[in-house]
Design a protein around this motif. Structure first.
Motif, PDB file in Angstrom:
ATOM      1  N   ASP A  49      69.319  45.802  33.027  1.00  0.00           N
ATOM      2  CA  ASP A  49      69.362  45.314  34.540  1.00  0.00           C
ATOM      3  C   ASP A  49      68.147  45.903  35.374  1.00  0.00           C
ATOM      4  O   ASP A  49      67.550  45.096  35.669  1.00  0.00           O
ATOM      5  N   PRO A  50      68.089  47.213  35.365  1.00  0.00           N
ATOM      6  CA  PRO A  50      66.909  47.769  36.170  1.00  0.00           C
ATOM      7  C   PRO A  50      65.676  47.300  35.668  1.00  0.00           C
ATOM      8  O   PRO A  50      64.754  46.965  36.596  1.00  0.00           O
ATOM      9  N   VAL A  51      65.436  46.887  34.337  1.00  0.00           N
ATOM     10  CA  VAL A  51      64.156  46.426  34.126  1.00  0.00           C
ATOM     11  C   VAL A  51      64.039  44.913  34.182  1.00  0.00           C
ATOM     12  O   VAL A  51      62.900  44.401  35.080  1.00  0.00           O
ATOM     13  N   VAL A  52      65.141  44.188  34.266  1.00  0.00           N
ATOM     14  CA  VAL A  52      64.958  42.722  34.697  1.00  0.00           C
ATOM     15  C   VAL A  52      64.789  42.721  36.129  1.00  0.00           C
ATOM     16  O   VAL A  52      63.834  41.893  36.664  1.00  0.00           O
TER      17      VAL A  52
ATOM     18  N   LEU B 212      45.349  49.138  35.579  1.00  0.00           N
ATOM     19  CA  LEU B 212      46.619  49.238  34.877  1.00  0.00           C
ATOM     20  C   LEU B 212      47.531  50.035  35.403  1.00  0.00           C
ATOM     21  O   LEU B 212      47.090  51.203  35.723  1.00  0.00           O
ATOM     22  N   ASP B 213      48.463  49.616  36.041  1.00  0.00           N
ATOM     23  CA  ASP B 213      49.681  50.364  36.768  1.00  0.00           C
ATOM     24  C   ASP B 213      50.548  50.688  35.695  1.00  0.00           C
ATOM     25  O   ASP B 213      51.006  49.851  35.037  1.00  0.00           O
ATOM     26  N   VAL B 214      51.033  51.856  35.860  1.00  0.00           N
ATOM     27  CA  VAL B 214      52.263  52.171  34.802  1.00  0.00           C
ATOM     28  C   VAL B 214      53.463  52.472  35.696  1.00  0.00           C
ATOM     29  O   VAL B 214      53.280  53.577  36.425  1.00  0.00           O
ATOM     30  N   ILE B 215      54.252  51.684  35.558  1.00  0.00           N
ATOM     31  CA  ILE B 215      55.640  51.979  36.339  1.00  0.00           C
ATOM     32  C   ILE B 215      56.652  52.942  35.509  1.00  0.00           C
ATOM     33  O   ILE B 215      56.961  52.499  34.494  1.00  0.00           O
ATOM     34  N   ALA B 216      56.903  53.711  36.525  1.00  0.00           N
ATOM     35  CA  ALA B 216      58.147  54.594  35.876  1.00  0.00           C
ATOM     36  C   ALA B 216      59.592  53.822  36.205  1.00  0.00           C
ATOM     37  O   ALA B 216      59.913  54.219  37.395  1.00  0.00           O
ATOM     38  N   GLN B 217      60.290  53.353  35.587  1.00  0.00           N
ATOM     39  CA  GLN B 217      61.597  52.418  35.882  1.00  0.00           C
ATOM     40  C   GLN B 217      62.605  53.608  35.371  1.00  0.00           C
ATOM     41  O   GLN B 217      62.825  53.621  34.253  1.00  0.00           O
TER      42      GLN B 217
END
Ligand SMILES: [Zn+2]
Length: 252
Positions: A35-38, A2-7
């Motif tokens: 926008d950054p999430v999409v 499981l990767d946790v991305i810090a956006q």
């Protein structure tokens, strides 16, 4: 895995995106901007299975409508949050993409605030919104000092190795305040020097927070001494210390 991305979004928020290797979907936590999430979803080629929200503030919720317009999904969170479609409360459990979450009510920053406790690759992980920050805590914006102190005391009881995924990268500024409150604490000084070499401080851990976070150390004689000196009077109990500490930080 499981990767946790810090956006990163806005000026200092993170949207945490849980990205299981074996799924075509992800879980998006506290999207205050879309926008950054999409763009991240497009890069991954994945859709959201759900959005999780910790509390009502716009910088945790303003991206929800646009993300759901891009890819419809349920929104979990406190019932008081307007965008929530599936309300959660204390002791609820939730399983999404094979990941199990336990819900803790941690009011204080706002009157309704929840945290999500789970495991990331077998390590305990806490997504705590604006309740606990690294070396700090949320301001009182709707809840009471009693509630926030109780919530933080509760989080302090979690296992030492619990990874703490806060929403804001406030750590460097918080450490300046921690140095003021605990000038003799070697761990604060050491951690401040270490962070000067890195751009992201999160996730933290409960063990680290117990050593550097003045808001988790209202039982520490050194913290009590600093706070009483700043207040110019003796304080009756840990709650009084916490209240003064919170007010001191508000004007620091
Ligand atoms: Zn907030």
């Amino acid at each position: 895995m499981l990767d946790v991305i810090a956006q990163p979004i806005l000026t200092n928020n993170y949207v945490w995106i849980l990205n299981p290797e074996n799924s075509d979907r992800v879980i998006v936590i506290d999207p205050g901007d879309a926008d950054p999430v999409v763009r991240c979803l497009q890069t991954l080629g994945k859709r959201p299975a759900a959005i999780l929200v910790t509390h009502r503030h716009w910088d945790h919720t303003d991206g929800i409508a646009q993300i759901r317009a891009y890819a419809p999904c349920p929104v979990y969170g406190p019932a008081a949050v307007r965008q929530v479609t599936k309300p959660l409360a204390e002791a609820d459990t939730l399983t999404l993409l094979g990941i199990e979450f336990n819900i803790l009510e941690v009011p204080g920053h706002t009157a309704e605030h929840i945290a999500y406790l789970t495991h990331v690759n077998k390590v305990p992980a806490l997504f705590c919104g604006d309740t606990l920050f690294s070396a700090g805590c949320g301001r009182l914006l709707g809840g009471t000092a009693e509630q926030l102190k109780q919530s933080l005391d509760r989080l302090k009881q979690l296992p030492d190795d619990t990874q703490v995924y806060c929403t804001h990268e406030y750590t460097a500024a918080n450490l300046k305040f921690a140095r003021q409150v605990m000038p003799e604490n070697p761990k604060v000084k050491q951690y401040q020097a270490q962070l000067a070499q890195q751009t992201r401080s999160l996730p933290s851990t409960i063990a680290l927070e117990k050593s550097i976070n003045p808001f988790l150390r209202c039982d520490d004689a050194a913290v009590q001494h600093s706070v009483e000196t700043h207040a110019g009077r003796q304080l009756q109990n840990e709650l009084a210390v916490f209240k003064h500490l919170r007010a001191w930080k508000d004007h620091f």
